[in-house]
Design an enzyme around this catalytic site. Structure first.
Site, PDB file in Angstrom:
ATOM      1  CG  ASP A  18      -0.238   0.120   2.549  1.00 39.01           C
ATOM      2  OD1 ASP A  18       0.850  -0.491   2.705  1.00 39.01           O
ATOM      3  OD2 ASP A  18      -0.758   0.808   3.446  1.00 39.01           O
ATOM      4  CD  GLU A  22       4.084   0.917   7.160  1.00 34.42           C
ATOM      5  OE1 GLU A  22       4.813   1.217   8.117  1.00 34.42           O
ATOM      6  OE2 GLU A  22       3.728   1.757   6.304  1.00 34.42           O
TER       7      GLU A  22
HETATM    8  N1  BES Z   1       8.671   3.049   5.570  1.00 35.51           N
HETATM    9  C1  BES Z   1       8.029   3.936   6.454  1.00 35.51           C
HETATM   10  C2  BES Z   1       8.732   4.076   7.786  1.00 35.51           C
HETATM   11  C3  BES Z   1      10.134   4.569   7.676  1.00 35.51           C
HETATM   12  C4  BES Z   1      10.445   5.667   6.914  1.00 35.51           C
HETATM   13  C5  BES Z   1      11.125   3.937   8.353  1.00 35.51           C
HETATM   14  C6  BES Z   1      11.748   6.103   6.808  1.00 35.51           C
HETATM   15  C7  BES Z   1      12.414   4.373   8.267  1.00 35.51           C
HETATM   16  C8  BES Z   1      12.732   5.455   7.476  1.00 35.51           C
HETATM   17  C9  BES Z   1       6.609   3.443   6.663  1.00 35.51           C
HETATM   18  O1  BES Z   1       5.951   3.108   5.477  1.00 35.51           O
HETATM   19  C10 BES Z   1       5.785   4.538   7.274  1.00 35.51           C
HETATM   20  O2  BES Z   1       5.657   5.563   6.682  1.00 35.51           O
HETATM   21  N2  BES Z   1       5.215   4.258   8.404  1.00 35.51           N
HETATM   22  C11 BES Z   1       4.271   5.111   9.002  1.00 35.51           C
HETATM   23  C12 BES Z   1       3.605   4.239  10.006  1.00 35.51           C
HETATM   24  C13 BES Z   1       2.365   4.716  10.602  1.00 35.51           C
HETATM   25  C14 BES Z   1       1.320   5.126   9.624  1.00 35.51           C
HETATM   26  C15 BES Z   1       1.839   3.675  11.547  1.00 35.51           C
HETATM   27  C16 BES Z   1       4.937   6.288   9.656  1.00 35.51           C
HETATM   28  O3  BES Z   1       6.066   6.168  10.141  1.00 35.51           O
HETATM   29  O4  BES Z   1       4.338   7.362   9.669  1.00 35.51           O
HETATM   30 MN    MN Z   2       7.124   1.959   4.305  1.00 33.12          MN
HETATM   31 MN    MN Z   3       5.337   5.073   4.553  1.00 36.16          MN
END
Ligand code: BES
Ligand code: MN
Ligand code: MN
Length: 456
Positions: free
Chosen positions: A88, A154
């Site tokens: 997603d 996610e």
């Molecule tokens: N891949 C990201 C998280 C991330 C970004 C880890 C950069 C390390 C470096 C992930 O898809 C993300 O955006 N997660 C969300 C999670 C939330 C919606 C629960 C976030 O961090 O905002």
């Molecule tokens: Mn991600």
């Molecule tokens: Mn993300």
């Protein structure tokens, strides 16, 4: 017979065209109008997993978007990897800021631009292409056992995969998980991420009058929910960025001296970061902590938007009956989402202005995580990265969240290797998201090398 890496190089152009096809599917998990597209991406991936030789490929239906599962478990006596990725993506807005449209993958200057290019379709696809290459070079077999689990939620909190893991841990039994959904600390610097912040995402709804009112006739007598929210928000943090929720910092566990020392050795130029990554006049945040500490190891609170009222062009003199604020907090080890939310809710309610009714809701939550580096999987990953990139890997944390990593640790009791190949300027969640194509190819090679290293 080609080696796995040679196979990947020979087929690089096709791999890229396939990734573009996946990126054309607008699988935006948070928008109901894209529900069908999210499923389409899941089906596309299931078909590809079958084609490359994975077994037991299936969609797992959930209350939300489907999971995609596959395995290949015939490498007797070898470890089992659980490859995770999310198919997603975030909404693409603001559309007018994109140089090429978000769902028309476009190559420019050695990068592939599209929503999801790096987060996480492109990185997830590296796993599939590494597996395809390994199958090709190992006579239709893999050097290690592999399970694949892909989720489509996610970006909206990952509730369904969390439930699946809680209820069926045996179906994902593995020795370690592999996640490619993080970034490299700098170009050419291979990076293993060993910590993520957790989060709680909340919404405050403030209600005043029973209906929208003429602000001239009633201004002066009627409560205004936007002003109420502004007053509340202004009391959540002080001028130095310290969160004012009572007890919020009680459990915060600081990184140990050795980890902090290692962070000081990372090539970080604060002024360059301010100018090129943030692009603001000044950096802000808690005084007494470095930028890396503030973004990796300190809790934070941010406001994302305040829907409601009049936001059209021009002017409308109205006192809105209700207003909302979307507010999230990033959590660090040893904070718990449950406790953080109850402290927050209690505090916000105690700030309720006169004449206003509040609803403080939790939208989603995820635990913070740090993974140890003293396990054979991280060690093998370090060796593989050195081999492919010619440079010693660095260990970093990230301020972002990937809720499932905490579930892997708590319910599957396995460590996660977070081997990501994004770059700091890849524009995750922003317009003009991209994936540096050299990293896509070297990422595939890194994963191939990692799995072959584990088989030794
Ligand atoms: N891949 C990201 C998280 C991330 C970004 C880890 C950069 C390390 C470096 C992930 O898809 C993300 O955006 N997660 C969300 C999670 C939330 C919606 C629960 C976030 O961090 O905002
Ligand atoms: Mn991600
Ligand atoms: Mn993300």
């Amino acid at each position: 017979m080609l080696t796995s890496a040679a196979y990947a190089r020979t087929h690089a152009a096709r791999f890229l065209e396939e990734l573009k096809a996946l990126l054309r599917i607008p699988s935006v998990s948070t928008l109901p109008e894209h529900k069908g597209d999210v499923r389409k991406a899941a089906e596309w991936l299931a078909a590809e997993l079958k084609r490359i030789g994975m077994e037991n490929v299936r969609l797992v239906e959930t209350a939300g978007h489907p999971l995609v599962y596959a395995d290949w478990l015939h490498a007797e006596g070898r470890p089992t990897a659980l490859c995770y990725g999310h198919y997603d993506v975030q909404p693409p807005d603001p559309l007018e800021e994109w140089i090429s449209p978000p769902f028309v993958p476009t190559e420019r200057n050695g990068n592939l631009y599209a929503r999801g290019a790096v987060d996480d379709k492109g990185q997830m696809y590296m796993h599939l292409k590494a597996l395809e290459s390994l199958f090709a070079a190992h006579q239709g077999r893999l050097p290690v056992n592999v399970r694949v689990i892909l989720e489509g939620e996610e970006e909206v909190g990952g509730e369904s995969i969390a439930k699946f893991i809680r209820e069926h841990p045996e179906q994902l039994k593995a020795d370690f998980a592999l996640v490619s959904d993080t970034e490299m600390f700098a170009p050419e610097l291979p990076t293993l991420c060993v910590g993520l912040r957790g989060m709680i995402y909340t919404e405050i709804e403030a209600r005043g009058a029973k209906t929208d009112l003429h602000s001239g006739m009633y201004g002066g007598a009627a409560p205004n929910p936007f002003v109420a929210l502004a007053q509340i928000i202004a009391q959540l943090k002080d001028k130095d960025g310290r969160i004012l929720i009572p007890g919020f910092y009680d459990r915060v566990k600081a990184p140990d001296a050795e980890e902090l020392k290692a962070w000081k050795r990372l090539p970080f130029d604060e002024e360059h970061y301010r100018k090129t990554e943030i692009g603001s006049l000044q950096l802000t945040g808690e005084s007494g902590y470095s930028v890396l500490e503030r973004t990796w190891a300190r809790p934070t609170l941010d406001v994302h938007g305040m829907p409601g009222g009049f936001t059209g062009a021009g002017a409308k003199t109205v006192i809105p009956a209700k207003a909302t604020a979307k507010i999230s907090m990033r959590l660090v080890p040893e904070m718990t989402p449950q406790e953080a939310f109850s402290q927050y809710k209690r505090y916000v309610e105690s700030l309720t202005p006169a004449g206003i009714e509040l609803d403080v809701r939790l939208i989603h939550a995820g635990d913070p995580i740090v993974v140890g580096t003293e396990n054979p999987y991280i060690q093998a990953a370090t060796r593989a990265l050195k081999q492919v990139w010619g440079t010693e890997a660095v260990f970093v944390r990230s301020g972002g969240s990937i809720p499932v990593v905490g579930d892997f640790e708590r319910h599957l009791k396995v460590p996660t290797v977070m081997m990501g190949f994004g770059l700091p300027d890849d524009n995750l969640h922003a317009p003009n998201e991209k994936f540096h194509l050299a990293n896509f190819y070297r990422g595939i090679e890194s994963i191939i090398t990692f799995f072959e290293e584990l088989a030794k």
